[in-house]
Design an enzyme around this catalytic site. Sequence first.
Site, PDB file in Angstrom:
ATOM      1  N   ASP A 190      13.941  19.416  88.694  1.00 57.32           N
ATOM      2  CA  ASP A 190      14.839  19.183  89.840  1.00 57.32           C
ATOM      3  C   ASP A 190      16.203  19.859  89.647  1.00 57.32           C
ATOM      4  OD1 ASP A 190      12.743  17.352  90.108  1.00 57.32           O
ATOM      5  OD2 ASP A 190      14.027  15.877  91.094  1.00 57.32           O
ATOM      6  N   HIS A 192      18.573  19.818  92.673  1.00 53.84           N
ATOM      7  CA  HIS A 192      19.362  18.982  93.585  1.00 53.84           C
ATOM      8  C   HIS A 192      20.766  19.518  93.842  1.00 53.84           C
ATOM      9  CE1 HIS A 192      16.588  15.909  94.647  1.00 53.84           C
ATOM     10  NE2 HIS A 192      16.300  15.618  93.392  1.00 53.84           N
ATOM     11  N   ASP A 218      12.613  20.349  94.698  1.00 52.67           N
ATOM     12  CA  ASP A 218      13.860  19.586  94.825  1.00 52.67           C
ATOM     13  C   ASP A 218      15.076  20.461  94.535  1.00 52.67           C
ATOM     14  OD1 ASP A 218      12.386  17.458  95.593  1.00 52.67           O
ATOM     15  OD2 ASP A 218      13.184  16.048  94.126  1.00 52.67           O
ATOM     16  N   ASP A 221      19.550  18.726  98.566  1.00 54.02           N
ATOM     17  CA  ASP A 221      19.945  17.299  98.629  1.00 54.02           C
ATOM     18  C   ASP A 221      20.716  16.843  97.390  1.00 54.02           C
ATOM     19  OD1 ASP A 221      18.888  16.942 101.118  1.00 54.02           O
ATOM     20  OD2 ASP A 221      17.072  15.933 100.442  1.00 54.02           O
ATOM     21  N   ARG A 222      21.464  15.746  97.582  1.00 56.04           N
ATOM     22  CA  ARG A 222      22.269  15.094  96.530  1.00 56.04           C
ATOM     23  C   ARG A 222      23.478  15.930  96.095  1.00 56.04           C
ATOM     24  NH1 ARG A 222      19.473  10.180  96.559  1.00 56.04           N
ATOM     25  NH2 ARG A 222      17.283  10.475  96.052  1.00 56.04           N
ATOM     26  N   HIS A 251      11.821  16.772  98.416  1.00 58.38           N
ATOM     27  CA  HIS A 251      13.023  16.984  99.232  1.00 58.38           C
ATOM     28  C   HIS A 251      12.921  18.236 100.099  1.00 58.38           C
ATOM     29  CE1 HIS A 251      15.805  13.762  97.975  1.00 58.38           C
ATOM     30  NE2 HIS A 251      14.956  13.701  96.974  1.00 58.38           N
ATOM     31  N   HIS A 302       5.463  19.056  91.532  1.00 61.55           N
ATOM     32  CA  HIS A 302       6.712  18.309  91.550  1.00 61.55           C
ATOM     33  C   HIS A 302       6.532  16.845  91.146  1.00 61.55           C
ATOM     34  CE1 HIS A 302      10.747  17.168  92.506  1.00 61.55           C
ATOM     35  NE2 HIS A 302      10.275  16.144  93.190  1.00 61.55           N
ATOM     36  N   ARG A 350       8.138   3.970  95.844  1.00 65.66           N
ATOM     37  CA  ARG A 350       8.826   4.971  96.662  1.00 65.66           C
ATOM     38  C   ARG A 350       8.353   4.931  98.111  1.00 65.66           C
ATOM     39  NH1 ARG A 350      11.157   9.427  93.552  1.00 65.66           N
ATOM     40  NH2 ARG A 350      10.484   9.382  91.392  1.00 65.66           N
ATOM     41  N   HIS A 377      10.724  15.355  89.173  1.00 68.97           N
ATOM     42  CA  HIS A 377      10.774  14.242  90.122  1.00 68.97           C
ATOM     43  C   HIS A 377      11.479  12.978  89.620  1.00 68.97           C
ATOM     44  CE1 HIS A 377       9.634  12.350  93.817  1.00 68.97           C
ATOM     45  NE2 HIS A 377       8.655  11.632  93.351  1.00 68.97           N
TER      46      HIS A 377
HETATM   47 MN   LIG Z   1      11.652  14.554  93.719  1.00 66.99          MN
END
Ligand SMILES: [Mn+2]
Length: 451
Positions: A190, A192, A218, A221-222, A251, A302, A350, A377
């Site tokens: 990831d 992010h 991913d 995002d974030r 994501h 992922h 999740r 992930h």
């Molecule tokens: Mn993820």
Amino acid sequence: MADGSRQKAAVEARSRPARSVKKERQVAVSPMNRRIRNTSNILNERDERPGGIMKDKSMVHSMAKTQPVSERQTVRLEDLTRPISIKNNAEIQAAVEIQNRLQKKMARNSERRRKMTHASETTAQNRTQERIDFVEFANKHYHIDYLQNGVHKMRYSKEEYENIIYEAQTIFSSEKALVDIDPPCVVVGDLHGQYNDLINMFILLGRPPETVYVFTGDYVDRGMMSLECIMLLFTYKICYPEHIVLLRGNHEIARVNKKYGFYDECLQSIPKYGEEIWAMFQRCFNNLPISALIATKILCMHGGLSPSLITLDDLRNHPKPIRNPFRGIVNDMLWADPDPAVFEWKTSARGSGFVFGTNVIDDVCARLDVELIVRAHQMCFDGYWVVSGKKLITIFSAPMYCNLYKNAGCVLKVDDELGIQMVAFVPESPKVEQVIEEKNRVWDFSFDNIE
Ligand SMILES: [Mn+2]
């Protein structure tokens, strides 16, 4: 249970785990809160939000440290195991300039090859290739003005967005859902939106095509710099499609990245066309491959496994584009998590995908004739997590995740003979280094010593 031991257990339960649970709850909500509070000063140079790696100059040095490896690998990778001392801007610049020269040379060669193999390409494509010099566009990201602390947003034109998304989508749609790739390569977890960490990694481990990469998703995002991450990766995909694999993460689904930061970043960073460009990205994401297979033995994805994954060909021939996956093999592989405590399959907290146990990992490895599963992930404090049995590894490549965790970031290097090495990006914290040193003993292995 005797009173004493019960008391002891209660004390233990109350002390350390309780604190860490509290911390996790905080983290689950605060990145977004911080984003909203701070939207007015996106270009603040001293910004410490995610996306900014280098809080101070000394951090550049600390993040360059890599982990001790076995002797065989030390010889092979001596340039990596030596601490790299990039201490100031001049040194970073010198390193970057050497890479830039190499990059141009390799691009010329690859362009020559491309012209030879695709002599009959459409003129439309040639025209767009002329409009943007993709190699130059990628190199721009290493300009010294941007290699600094904090968040330094690149400004891309609408034409740049359109060209790059269009060209990347063309390539992704021609790829299977399972991509076969040869070692040596580096597998990345990831990101992010932590763009500075991505750049740091490219400077330390080499850029494509010098180093071959498998990214496990991913990208957005974030963090604060999702657009820079995805634009740079797409550009490398266009320039060197054989030297970089970009897999889809959970994501890279519209319903997810509309909520967790990417949509907002598009609206804020791309005046007038934000919504339109965001939608273009989603159409492109729908074409990303789901899984990569290194030398038929290392399977990357992922999230994890799916009860619907019966043969590799099922996955390889899965039709694309995959719009808004909700259930089935693709959705499971983007969302699943391993849990050694689970017997076989369990529904996931999740709300999407499954939790799977070690016996599932063993079964799948035997059935598909693979020796190792590499997935991302989940955040790990030392950047990686090896599930008992050494058949599944989690890697997470966003150090100091959201600037709220003191976690290391890790990538996995696979050599010609499928020997494996972790390269850790260590944040400035003695505790983190100690944890990594301890875990590193568990970690050191190659296929030779797996029975
Ligand atoms: Mn993820």
